[in-house]
Design a protein around this motif. Structure first.
Motif, PDB file in Angstrom:
ATOM      1  N   THR B 194       0.856  -1.181   0.000  1.00 41.01           N
ATOM      2  CA  THR B 194       0.000   0.000   0.000  1.00 41.01           C
ATOM      3  C   THR B 194       0.896   1.236   0.000  1.00 41.01           C
ATOM      4  O   THR B 194       1.554   1.532   0.997  1.00 41.01           O
ATOM      5  CB  THR B 194      -0.905   0.024   1.249  1.00 41.01           C
ATOM      6  OG1 THR B 194      -1.615  -1.206   1.321  1.00 41.01           O
ATOM      7  CG2 THR B 194      -1.878   1.188   1.188  1.00 41.01           C
ATOM      8  N   SER B 196       1.536   4.575   0.528  1.00 37.85           N
ATOM      9  CA  SER B 196       0.919   5.724   1.190  1.00 37.85           C
ATOM     10  C   SER B 196       1.468   7.046   0.655  1.00 37.85           C
ATOM     11  O   SER B 196       0.853   8.084   0.818  1.00 37.85           O
ATOM     12  CB  SER B 196       1.150   5.634   2.698  1.00 37.85           C
ATOM     13  OG  SER B 196       2.529   5.538   2.982  1.00 37.85           O
ATOM     14  N   SER B 198       2.740   9.728  -2.382  1.00 38.55           N
ATOM     15  CA  SER B 198       2.273  10.069  -3.725  1.00 38.55           C
ATOM     16  C   SER B 198       3.294   9.644  -4.773  1.00 38.55           C
ATOM     17  O   SER B 198       4.447   9.358  -4.466  1.00 38.55           O
ATOM     18  CB  SER B 198       2.041  11.575  -3.826  1.00 38.55           C
ATOM     19  OG  SER B 198       3.284  12.255  -3.838  1.00 38.55           O
ATOM     20  N   ARG B 199       2.867   9.630  -6.018  1.00 40.55           N
ATOM     21  CA  ARG B 199       3.774   9.336  -7.125  1.00 40.55           C
ATOM     22  C   ARG B 199       4.876  10.396  -7.198  1.00 40.55           C
ATOM     23  O   ARG B 199       6.008  10.112  -7.582  1.00 40.55           O
ATOM     24  CB  ARG B 199       3.012   9.302  -8.449  1.00 40.55           C
ATOM     25  CG  ARG B 199       1.973   8.199  -8.531  1.00 40.55           C
ATOM     26  CD  ARG B 199       2.611   6.837  -8.712  1.00 40.55           C
ATOM     27  NE  ARG B 199       1.655   5.825  -9.155  1.00 40.55           N
ATOM     28  CZ  ARG B 199       0.994   5.004  -8.352  1.00 40.55           C
ATOM     29  NH1 ARG B 199       1.164   5.068  -7.050  1.00 40.55           N
ATOM     30  NH2 ARG B 199       0.158   4.104  -8.850  1.00 40.55           N
ATOM     31  N   SER B 214       4.967   6.815 -13.311  1.00 36.08           N
ATOM     32  CA  SER B 214       3.649   6.330 -13.715  1.00 36.08           C
ATOM     33  C   SER B 214       3.764   5.347 -14.885  1.00 36.08           C
ATOM     34  O   SER B 214       3.171   4.273 -14.874  1.00 36.08           O
ATOM     35  CB  SER B 214       2.782   7.517 -14.104  1.00 36.08           C
ATOM     36  OG  SER B 214       1.459   7.110 -14.323  1.00 36.08           O
ATOM     37  N   SER B 218       2.959   1.208 -15.207  1.00 36.51           N
ATOM     38  CA  SER B 218       2.159   0.630 -16.293  1.00 36.51           C
ATOM     39  C   SER B 218       2.945  -0.446 -17.027  1.00 36.51           C
ATOM     40  O   SER B 218       2.415  -1.515 -17.346  1.00 36.51           O
ATOM     41  CB  SER B 218       1.749   1.725 -17.282  1.00 36.51           C
ATOM     42  OG  SER B 218       1.044   2.740 -16.616  1.00 36.51           O
ATOM     43  N   GLU B 221       3.251  -3.517 -14.997  1.00 36.11           N
ATOM     44  CA  GLU B 221       1.974  -4.211 -14.959  1.00 36.11           C
ATOM     45  C   GLU B 221       1.778  -4.985 -16.272  1.00 36.11           C
ATOM     46  O   GLU B 221       1.381  -6.152 -16.247  1.00 36.11           O
ATOM     47  CB  GLU B 221       0.831  -3.202 -14.775  1.00 36.11           C
ATOM     48  CG  GLU B 221      -0.522  -3.867 -14.608  1.00 36.11           C
ATOM     49  CD  GLU B 221      -1.583  -2.906 -14.078  1.00 36.11           C
ATOM     50  OE1 GLU B 221      -1.458  -1.686 -14.332  1.00 36.11           O
ATOM     51  OE2 GLU B 221      -2.529  -3.362 -13.413  1.00 36.11           O
ATOM     52  N   VAL B 228      -1.306  -3.024 -10.582  1.00 39.49           N
ATOM     53  CA  VAL B 228      -1.293  -1.683 -10.005  1.00 39.49           C
ATOM     54  C   VAL B 228      -2.688  -1.079 -10.031  1.00 39.49           C
ATOM     55  O   VAL B 228      -3.348  -1.076 -11.064  1.00 39.49           O
ATOM     56  CB  VAL B 228      -0.322  -0.757 -10.777  1.00 39.49           C
ATOM     57  CG1 VAL B 228      -0.255   0.615 -10.123  1.00 39.49           C
ATOM     58  CG2 VAL B 228       1.053  -1.376 -10.867  1.00 39.49           C
ATOM     59  N   ASN B 229      -3.124  -0.613  -8.885  1.00 37.15           N
ATOM     60  CA  ASN B 229      -4.370   0.136  -8.817  1.00 37.15           C
ATOM     61  C   ASN B 229      -4.150   1.314  -7.882  1.00 37.15           C
ATOM     62  O   ASN B 229      -4.365   1.221  -6.685  1.00 37.15           O
ATOM     63  CB  ASN B 229      -5.498  -0.764  -8.314  1.00 37.15           C
ATOM     64  CG  ASN B 229      -6.849  -0.067  -8.442  1.00 37.15           C
ATOM     65  OD1 ASN B 229      -6.915   1.158  -8.488  1.00 37.15           O
ATOM     66  ND2 ASN B 229      -7.898  -0.840  -8.503  1.00 37.15           N
ATOM     67  N   ARG B 230      -3.661   2.385  -8.482  1.00 36.11           N
ATOM     68  CA  ARG B 230      -3.299   3.583  -7.701  1.00 36.11           C
ATOM     69  C   ARG B 230      -2.377   3.215  -6.530  1.00 36.11           C
ATOM     70  O   ARG B 230      -1.260   2.772  -6.766  1.00 36.11           O
ATOM     71  CB  ARG B 230      -4.559   4.325  -7.246  1.00 36.11           C
ATOM     72  CG  ARG B 230      -5.375   4.836  -8.438  1.00 36.11           C
ATOM     73  CD  ARG B 230      -6.560   5.655  -8.018  1.00 36.11           C
ATOM     74  NE  ARG B 230      -6.186   6.952  -7.477  1.00 36.11           N
ATOM     75  CZ  ARG B 230      -5.867   8.012  -8.207  1.00 36.11           C
ATOM     76  NH1 ARG B 230      -5.833   7.939  -9.510  1.00 36.11           N
ATOM     77  NH2 ARG B 230      -5.576   9.148  -7.643  1.00 36.11           N
ATOM     78  N   LYS B 231      -2.858   3.373  -5.318  1.00 37.20           N
ATOM     79  CA  LYS B 231      -1.968   3.152  -4.167  1.00 37.20           C
ATOM     80  C   LYS B 231      -1.807   1.670  -3.818  1.00 37.20           C
ATOM     81  O   LYS B 231      -0.906   1.296  -3.056  1.00 37.20           O
ATOM     82  CB  LYS B 231      -2.487   3.934  -2.945  1.00 37.20           C
ATOM     83  CG  LYS B 231      -2.492   5.438  -3.183  1.00 37.20           C
ATOM     84  CD  LYS B 231      -2.513   6.221  -1.906  1.00 37.20           C
ATOM     85  CE  LYS B 231      -2.267   7.706  -2.172  1.00 37.20           C
ATOM     86  NZ  LYS B 231      -0.988   7.972  -2.863  1.00 37.20           N
ATOM     87  N   VAL B 233      -0.686  -1.859  -4.743  1.00 39.82           N
ATOM     88  CA  VAL B 233       0.187  -2.560  -5.687  1.00 39.82           C
ATOM     89  C   VAL B 233       0.372  -3.996  -5.207  1.00 39.82           C
ATOM     90  O   VAL B 233       0.737  -4.232  -4.055  1.00 39.82           O
ATOM     91  CB  VAL B 233       1.557  -1.870  -5.793  1.00 39.82           C
ATOM     92  CG1 VAL B 233       2.534  -2.718  -6.609  1.00 39.82           C
ATOM     93  CG2 VAL B 233       1.409  -0.494  -6.413  1.00 39.82           C
TER      94      VAL B 233
END
Lengths: 258, 258
Positions: B194, B196, B198-199, B214, B218, B221, B228-231, B233
């Motif tokens: 998780t 926590s 930001s990118r 980013s 991708s 993945e 990957v689903n936002r936060k 992973v």
DNA sequence: CGACTGATTGAGTTTCCTCAAGAACTGTGG
DNA sequence: CCACAGTTCTTGAGGAAACTCAATCAGTCG
């Protein structure tokens, strides 16, 4: 009369001792003794056990070796680096006279990195057991030792900030600027740098390849900032060099204002 | 009878105390108390002065602030970073439960970096004056404190090694791999991360820009290494992830030989 | 002197950054 | 509950910076 003689011979011994003592060392105020005086200094001085010389390429200590002393560069220079299990290196830093190496081993029983002479280098050795005893007796030295560890951490953080920069030229500029600064503190001409490390070492330290570093030197020479002749680098325009360290910052700052 | 009662009430107090004590803490063996037992642990425990919570974005301490305590993440997470005078940031690290922050202030009277909560985070505070007293009385704790500083230095060196890598994918792989490792040590599923932070924080930490990070997520993945689903992973192929950490070792080795 | 390492320079390519737009999520207020 | 504004994240296109490969030159050392 007998007293006279004793005083004379004592003076002779003192003179002999002084030549090698911390108190008379040119690096006095830049080194561990900074701020330590009188009998405290004598105690520290007594722990400076051995002053040995290293030829170029010789290791002062190697990663994984058991730790038993701190070292101060007396003359010459060192590089410190870590080796990944894969076999690749990362240069962590370059160490000039008055700078302390081996702090990485203080916290464990073995060294976390290796240190190697970049030229013929003489070293002051401070055996840890003795140093530990002195620091427990001399609070001022304990504090000074903490300050030394602090300096190490600040250096690592500056290295990190530098590695975070995207522009290669910015990185090299920061490296040269910091080197120039340290020359100044040693009362050496901060515009006449002698790069004892190879271009490979510099490149590795900066996270670049050697060709890029070479090209940057040429470019900065063409821009009139430096005069480069292999290991001899003269800073012709310290003002421009300083500007190059923060060009990007200034630009983004200006953007933020506008 | 009177003795019985005293024993009972003592047991009650102990229970109450245990809920918050180091000895009963899940992070026991990962934290400062590791290897400390009995009355020594009680002494340390007594110095854990305050356990406060921080909301996301709130600072635990700021660069330049005077230093007065060490902190341990109890739950949640932190980032630490330095700000250059120019105003640009460098993220130095992310801190998970059981990890100690503020060591940078140990060596001077003020903090060298800032620390900020990445989510709602609870913290154990160890006031330095009390800690100092305990460590001077408990040699085992003194040694453990040194080990903690050591861990900090190792972490900084790993960060440096990572920043030295030229390949962006290698850097992200190393970051995720190390995070996964730390999850394992916390007995959390090392394949469910998780993020926590930001990118932007990740990118800054890796010395890259946010778009690159980013894209790398991708790409990894697409390669079937991650989900990957936002936060959130998930590491689908830990073996491939590990491989990606050292793909270009051979290439950098050539550079490093000099 | 010749072999070797170290440094420089050039040509070509790749990677990553920049700029730009859009999508997804967050939080706020109606 | 939804609409909205703001932020964060993702994706695309284009270009610049740095890497790779290769050749040359300059020192160094046996």
């Amino acid at each position: 009369m007998a007293i006279e003689m004793t005083e004379n011979s004592a003076a002779l011994i003192d003179l002999d001792h002084l030549r090698r003592s911390c108190g008379s060392c040119a690096l006095h105020e830049l080194c561990l003794p900074a701020g330590i005086n009188g009998s405290d200094l004598d105690q520290l001085d007594a722990t400076v056990h051995d002053k040995r010389a290293l030829d170029r390429g010789k290791a002062l200590f190697r990663q994984g070796e058991s730790f038993h002393a701190l070292y101060v560069v007396r003359s010459g220079s060192l590089k410190s680096f870590v080796e990944s299990p894969g076999g690749d290196l990362q240069v962590l830093g370059f160490h000039l006279p008055g700078e302390i190496v081996g702090v990485d081993g203080l916290t464990k029983d073995h060294h976390l990195c290796s240190a190697e002479a970049l030229e013929r280098t003489s070293i002051c050795e401070l055996p840890y057991l003795q140093l530990q005893q002195v620091t427990s007796e001399v609070p001022a030295l304990q504090r000074q030792l903490m300050r030394v560890i602090s300096r190490e951490m600040v250096a690592e953080q500056s290295h990190m900030v530098m590695m975070g920069k995207q522009q290669a030229q910015e990185r090299l500029a920061i490296f040269l600027h910091s080197l120039s600064d340290r020359y100044g503190r040693l009362s050496r001409d901060p515009t006449v740098l002698t790069l004892s490390m190879s271009r490979y070492d510099i490149a590795n330290y900066l996270g670049l390849v050697v060709e890029t570093v070479s090209r940057l030197f040429s470019r900065m020479e063409a821009a009139g900032v430096l005069k480069v002749n292999r290991k001899a680098v003269r800073v012709l325009r310290p003002d421009l060099l300083a500007e190059m360290c923060g060009t990007h910052v200034a630009a983004s700052f200006r953007n933020a204002i506008g």
